[in-house]
Each structure stands twice: as structure tokens, then as C-alpha cells.
Design an enzyme around this catalytic site. Structure first.
Site, PDB file in Angstrom:
ATOM      1  N   GLU A   1      40.798   6.739  19.284  1.00 61.17           N
ATOM      2  CA  GLU A   1      42.261   6.668  19.116  1.00 61.17           C
ATOM      3  C   GLU A   1      42.946   6.192  20.405  1.00 61.17           C
ATOM      4  O   GLU A   1      42.748   6.791  21.472  1.00 61.17           O
ATOM      5  CB  GLU A   1      42.797   8.052  18.734  1.00 61.17           C
ATOM      6  CG  GLU A   1      44.276   8.020  18.361  1.00 61.17           C
ATOM      7  CD  GLU A   1      44.817   9.378  17.912  1.00 61.17           C
ATOM      8  OE1 GLU A   1      44.035  10.339  17.762  1.00 61.17           O
ATOM      9  OE2 GLU A   1      46.043   9.459  17.717  1.00 61.17           O
TER      10      GLU A   1
ATOM     11  N   ASP B   1      28.740  19.822  20.384  1.00 61.45           N
ATOM     12  CA  ASP B   1      28.933  19.843  18.935  1.00 61.45           C
ATOM     13  C   ASP B   1      30.427  20.034  18.646  1.00 61.45           C
ATOM     14  O   ASP B   1      30.932  21.152  18.672  1.00 61.45           O
ATOM     15  CB  ASP B   1      28.089  20.989  18.362  1.00 61.45           C
ATOM     16  CG  ASP B   1      28.164  21.068  16.850  1.00 61.45           C
ATOM     17  OD1 ASP B   1      29.129  20.551  16.257  1.00 61.45           O
ATOM     18  OD2 ASP B   1      27.250  21.680  16.260  1.00 61.45           O
TER      19      ASP B   1
ATOM     20  N   HIS C   1      52.646   5.566  22.297  1.00 65.52           N
ATOM     21  CA  HIS C   1      51.433   5.500  21.474  1.00 65.52           C
ATOM     22  C   HIS C   1      51.272   4.119  20.852  1.00 65.52           C
ATOM     23  O   HIS C   1      50.207   3.510  20.917  1.00 65.52           O
ATOM     24  CB  HIS C   1      51.501   6.579  20.388  1.00 65.52           C
ATOM     25  CG  HIS C   1      50.336   6.547  19.442  1.00 65.52           C
ATOM     26  ND1 HIS C   1      49.054   6.868  19.839  1.00 65.52           N
ATOM     27  CD2 HIS C   1      50.256   6.224  18.136  1.00 65.52           C
ATOM     28  CE1 HIS C   1      48.230   6.757  18.803  1.00 65.52           C
ATOM     29  NE2 HIS C   1      48.940   6.353  17.763  1.00 65.52           N
TER      30      HIS C   1
ATOM     31  N   LYS D   1      46.186  19.454  16.488  1.00 58.80           N
ATOM     32  CA  LYS D   1      45.455  18.176  16.367  1.00 58.80           C
ATOM     33  C   LYS D   1      45.539  17.416  17.685  1.00 58.80           C
ATOM     34  O   LYS D   1      44.556  16.851  18.172  1.00 58.80           O
ATOM     35  CB  LYS D   1      46.023  17.346  15.211  1.00 58.80           C
ATOM     36  CG  LYS D   1      45.236  16.081  14.900  1.00 58.80           C
ATOM     37  CD  LYS D   1      45.619  14.889  15.758  1.00 58.80           C
ATOM     38  CE  LYS D   1      44.797  13.660  15.392  1.00 58.80           C
ATOM     39  NZ  LYS D   1      44.998  12.535  16.337  1.00 58.80           N
TER      40      LYS D   1
END
Ligand SMILES: CC(C)(COP(=O)([O-])OP(=O)([O-])OC[C@H]1O[C@@H](n2cnc3c(N)ncnc32)[C@H](O)[C@@H]1OP(=O)([O-])[O-])[C@@H](O)C(=O)NCCC(=O)NCCSC(=O)C[C@@](C)(O)CC(=O)[O-]
Ligand SMILES: NC(=O)C1=CN([C@@H]2O[C@H](COP(=O)(O)OP(=O)(O)OC[C@H]3O[C@@H](n4cnc5c(N)ncnc54)[C@H](OP(=O)(O)O)[C@@H]3O)[C@@H](O)[C@H]2O)C=CC1
Length: 432
Positions: free
Chosen positions: A86, A286, A383, A270
């Protein structure tokens, strides 16, 4: 390739060599010869390594690896490798790490690496008697568990405690859950916990007229928690026409929004996991384990809540994150993946706890970057200007064309691949 769907039933695929797999996939019209040539691993991870790591391997999927910069954590500088697809995540954390430096950067804590192995007892006739028998035999059961991982005991880790939880939910049969608390030292620990849980389960079964069913670690590792804090004066926070005080108060209100609304808290978290998962992936950890643990921890009060909160105090913005992080500096792919090993050399962390503390700081920085943008100019400028670069590249812009395509994409505020293709076409035909 024809339009019919190829069969997914390929018996014995896992036993085939690399070439046999490619031939089978071409014959089944799942891949073309060109696909196979493209897929053939050519980087540091060859086919054999991939095939030892997972099953039915056919290739390797690469992710960009970048560096989170400017981090000052507990007085030490850290260069933080992050693997992520991202745009703007790495810019965002570097931006906040730079901002936090003059006021001392991030201060962190780690609770220690205690994890829980769960052993499920079902069908006992007397739960009180079963619980009592297990607790009376605690020392012996711990010794039995530790026999399965003598190396861990030698390191000062291993099984440390046993607890029992009787679960009685009206509509289901009752069950007793035994928690085997294990210090995993510098390993994530799943394999060793499962080994110890399975090993000690037979002894537990002898103490009950019920039987043992599941024996597996819990990913809700609420005894393996990292905390990071930062405290930044208003004077450092002014941005894009907003005063430092406005930025701080905006971030505080954004935090309060997440504290009262699970819809917002989910997005808030998030953003935090943008940072943490990227470091997890880069460091060979992990990330599914870390994600599931983080979200369960966020919901432990009964309401899904933010992992990081912000408030204004004495002319400063103060932020704090508390997050469970079952991550290791040994074991798993860290043993054999050359890029992961290089990442650890860049990170220069000496223990699982130090890695967890760095990750917590990265999560806090990512959260502040997002809230700062959201509470001021909005997320899109920062962004989307970085997202536009990947859109331009996807549309086929060459290195020396990307800046021009991005400029036109931002101008028309339509950051889509189709638009980028049209811009590129017009640029190449000198129509722009
Ligand atoms: C994008 C910035 C950083 C620009 O912010 P800016 O103020 O224009 O940055 P700057 O040009 O003043 O640069 C300051 C520092 O930021 C870094 N920096 C600045 N630009 C770059 C770059 N291109 N590449 C690498 N690093 C960069 C770099 O460290 C630089 O220092 P310098 O190197 O110049 O001394 C800012 O607008 C920002 O942080 N925006 C937020 C972006 C963000 O949060 N992205 C995450 C993805 S969005 C999402 O998924 C989560 C979300 C938003 O939904 C979560 C939520 O809702 O809470
Ligand atoms: N639910 C989940 O999250 C599950 C996750 N997994 C997977 O399990 C893997 C992680 O398991 P893990 O047990 O950490 O990995 P490993 O078994 O690969 O590594 C742990 C071993 O490393 C050795 N070791 C060497 N130095 C140290 C040290 N300083 N501290 C601690 N151990 C050390 C120990 O063995 P020794 O004492 O013999 O030297 C230890 O048992 C991950 O790949 C994860 O994806 C698997 C099942 C379920």
C-alpha cells in the site's frame, strides 16, 4: 487458453517436481508456457526453498520492501524494514517518526513473552474434582510439559504456570479449559506451545474421567503486550495552515471518535496494522497471528476499541498504544529466508521484546499520521499523491514519465488506471 474452466482436481500435485508441476498445469490449461517462464523463481528464494516453506509451490510472490526512517525509540535509532503493497504507509510512519524525534521519539515497554496453550477437557462428571486434581498436580504437570522443550528451560523460559477455566454456556455441554502459560523467550512460540500442550495433555487426561479434545495455543496473547508512547509539544505540530494546538485537538477528537464507535475503531486499528503487519511480514513473522491477537485484544472489554489513544495534556499531544505482539527473532522463516535475515541485520534488535517494542512504535506512528491527515486536510492529498505513482506505473508509464502522469492525475483528481492510460497516450503523442 479456451473459455472452459480447467479442473482443479490434480491428484498428487504435491509429490511432483517443479517441472512436472509446470507441465501438469500447462496440460490442464491453467498456465501457458509464458506464464511458466514468468513464474520460475529467479530471486533469492528459489523453487526448492519455496517448496520447503509451503505446499504445492509453483513460484514466489514478491512484495515491495521499504524502510521506515527517523525512528528514535527508547533513545536508540532504528531503521525499520517494512514489506507492504500500500502506498503512503512508509512515508506516513517516517513523517511522524521525524516529528517525534525532537521530543525524544517513542518510549516503550514489553510485558515479557508469556503465551497460553489451551487444553480442552470435555465430558467429566465432576468439574470441581477435575479442576482440583489439575491444580494439585501443577508442579508435576509443569515439569512434564518442560520435558518436551528442555532448550527453553535452559534459556529461562518454558512452562511457568497452569490455570483452569470452567466454561458453562447453557446451550453447550460444560468444558474445562486448562491454560498452560509458557515463556517463549525470543520465539513466537506456536510450535513449542503446541508440542508442550499435546505432551502434557496425556497426563491431564489421567486426572479426569473426561477426555481431552483440543490442544493448541491461543492467539489472544494478552500476557505478551507491548506499549509505546510519545509526547509531542504543540510547537512541533503546526501543519499546512493548521496550528499545532488545532492539530493536537483534532487528533484527540479523532481518538475519542474511535473510543466510542466500533465502526471508526476498526478503521483506526486498520491504520495501526498498516504499520505493524508490514514489519511483521518483513521480519518473517506470522502476521495473521498478530492481526487476530490484536483485534481480539481490541474487543476484550466487550466493545471493539482502538489499540491506540491520543489526548491533549499541558500543551502536548500524548499518544499511547497497547498491543499484543507474538513475534520472534528466532524460528519460523527467520532461520532460512535470506531477505528476512537481511531485514534482521538492518533492524538490529536483539530480542523478541525489542522487536515488539519497535513494532508498537511503528503502529503508533502510523496511527498518528492517519489521524493528523484526517483531522486536518483529509487523507486524500498525502495518500493519493503517493497512490497516483503506483497507478501511473500500473498504466505503463516509464520511469521518466511517472512524474508527468502523476501531475496530470492529481490535477484532474481522477486517480484511476484508465485515466492514467489516457494521460500517458496524450503525453506520448504530445497532446498535453
Ligand atoms: C504522506 C505524508 C507523509 C506527506 O506529508 P508531508 O507533510 O507532505 O511530508 P513532508 O514532505 O513534510 O516530509 C516529512 C517527512 O515525511 C516523510 N515523507 C514524506 N513524503 C515521503 C515520501 N514520498 N516517501 C518517503 N517518505 C516521505 C519523510 O521522512 C519526510 O522527511 P524528510 O525525508 O523530507 O526529512 C502525510 O500526508 C501523511 O502522513 N499522510 C497520511 C498517510 C497515511 O496515513 N497513509 C496510510 C494509508 S491510509 C489508510 O489505509 C489508513 C486509514 C487512513 O484509513 C486509517 C485511519 O482512518 O485511521
Ligand atoms: N495459531 C498460530 O499462530 C500457529 C502458528 N504456527 C507457526 O509457528 C511458527 C512459530 O513457532 P515457533 O515455535 O516460534 O517456531 P520454531 O519452532 O521455528 O522456533 C522455535 C524454536 O527456536 C529455538 N530457539 C533458539 N533460540 C531461541 C531463543 N532465544 N528463544 C526461544 N527459542 C529459541 C527453540 O528450540 P530449541 O530449544 O530446541 O533450540 C524453539 O523451540 C510460525 O511460523 C507460525 O506461523 C503454527 C501453528 C499455529
Amino acid at each position: 487458453m479456451n473459455d472452459e474452466r480447467p479442473t482443479s482436481r490434480i491428484s498428487g500435485f504435491f509429490k511432483m517436481s517443479q517441472e512436472e508441476r509446470y507441465r501438469a498445469l500447462i496440460d490442464a490449461q491453467i498456465l501457458t508456457e509464458e506464464d511458466v517462464e514468468y513464474l520460475r523463481p529467479s530471486g533469492e528464494i528459489g523453487f526448492d526453498t519455496a517448496n520447503h516453506m509451503i505446499e504445492n509451490a509453483i513460484g514466489v510472490l514478491e512484495l515491495p520492501l521499504g524502510l521506515g526512517l527517523n525512528f528514535l525509540i527508547d533513545g536508540k535509532d532504528y531503521v525499520v524494514p517494512m514489506a507492504v503493497e500500500e502506498p503512503s504507509v512508509i512515508a506516513a510512519v517516517s513523517h511522524i517518526a521525524k516529528l517525534a524525534r525532537p521530543s525524544g521519539g517513542f518510549k516503550t515497554e514489553y510485558s515479557g513473552s508469556r503465551m497460553i496453550g489451551q487444553i480442552q477437557v470435555v465430558g467429566a462428571s465432576d468439574w470441581d474434582a477435575t479442576s482440583a486434581a489439575i491444580l494439585e498436580n501443577k508442579a508435576r504437570l509443569l515439569a512434564v510439559a518442560n520435558e518436551f522443550e528442555p532448550g527453553m528451560v535452559a534459556r529461562g523460559g518454558g512452562a511457568k504456570d497452569i490455570r483452569v477455566r470452567l466454561i458453562e454456556e447453557g446451550k453447550y455441554q460444560s468444558m474445562l479449559i486448562v491454560h498452560l502459560v509458557i515463556d517463549t523467550c525470543d520465539a513466537m512460540g506456536a510450535n513449542m506451545i503446541n508440542t508442550m500442550a499435546e505432551g502434557v495433555a496425556q497426563e491431564i487426561e489421567k486426572l479426569t474421567d473426561g477426555r481431552i479434545l483440543l490442544r493448541i495455543l491461543s492467539n489472544l496473547c494478552d500476557e505478551r503486550v507491548a506499549v509505546a508512547r510519545c509526547r509531542i509539544p504543540f510547537s512541533e505540530l503546526g501543519w499546512r495552515g493548521f496550528s499545532g494546538e488545532d492539530v493536537a485537538k483534532g487528533i484527540e477528537l479523532a481518538s475519542q471518535f474511535a473510543e466510542v464507535d466500533p465502526y471508526r475503531a476498526t478503521t483506526h486499528n486498520k491504520g495501526i496494522m498498516n504499520g505493524i503487519s508490514s514489519v511483521c511480514i518483513a521480519s518473517g513473522n506470522d502476521w495473521r497471528a498478530v492481526e487476530s491477537g490484536a483485534h481480539a485484544f481490541a474487543a476484550r472489554s466487550g466493545q471493539y476499541s482502538p489499540l491506540a489513544v491520543w489526548w491533549v495534556e499541558d500543551g502536548h499531544l500524548v499518544g499511547e498504544i497497547e498491543v499484543p505482539l507474538a513475534v520472534g527473532t528466532v524460528g519460523g522463516p527467520i532461520r532460512f529466508h535470506p531477505t528476512v535475515q537481511l531485514v534482521h541485520r538492518i533492524l538490529r534488535v536483539e530480542s523478541a521484546g525489542e522487536l515488539a517494542r519497535v513494532m508498537a512504535a511503528v503502529g503508533l506512528a502510523q496511527n498518528m499520521a492517519a489521524l493528523k491527515a484526517l483531522a486536518t486536510e483529509g487523507i486524500q492529498r498525502g495518500h493519493m499523491s503517493l497512490h497516483a505513482r503506483s497507478v501511473a506505473a500500473t498504466a505503463g508509464a516509464l520511469e521518466d514519465e511517472i512524474d508527468d502522469v502523476v501531475k496530470h492525475l492529481l490535477k484532474c483528481q481522477d486517480i484511476k488506471v484508465d485515466r492514467a492510460r489516457r494521460i500517458l497516450f496524450e503525453l506520448r503523442n504530445s497532446q498535453l
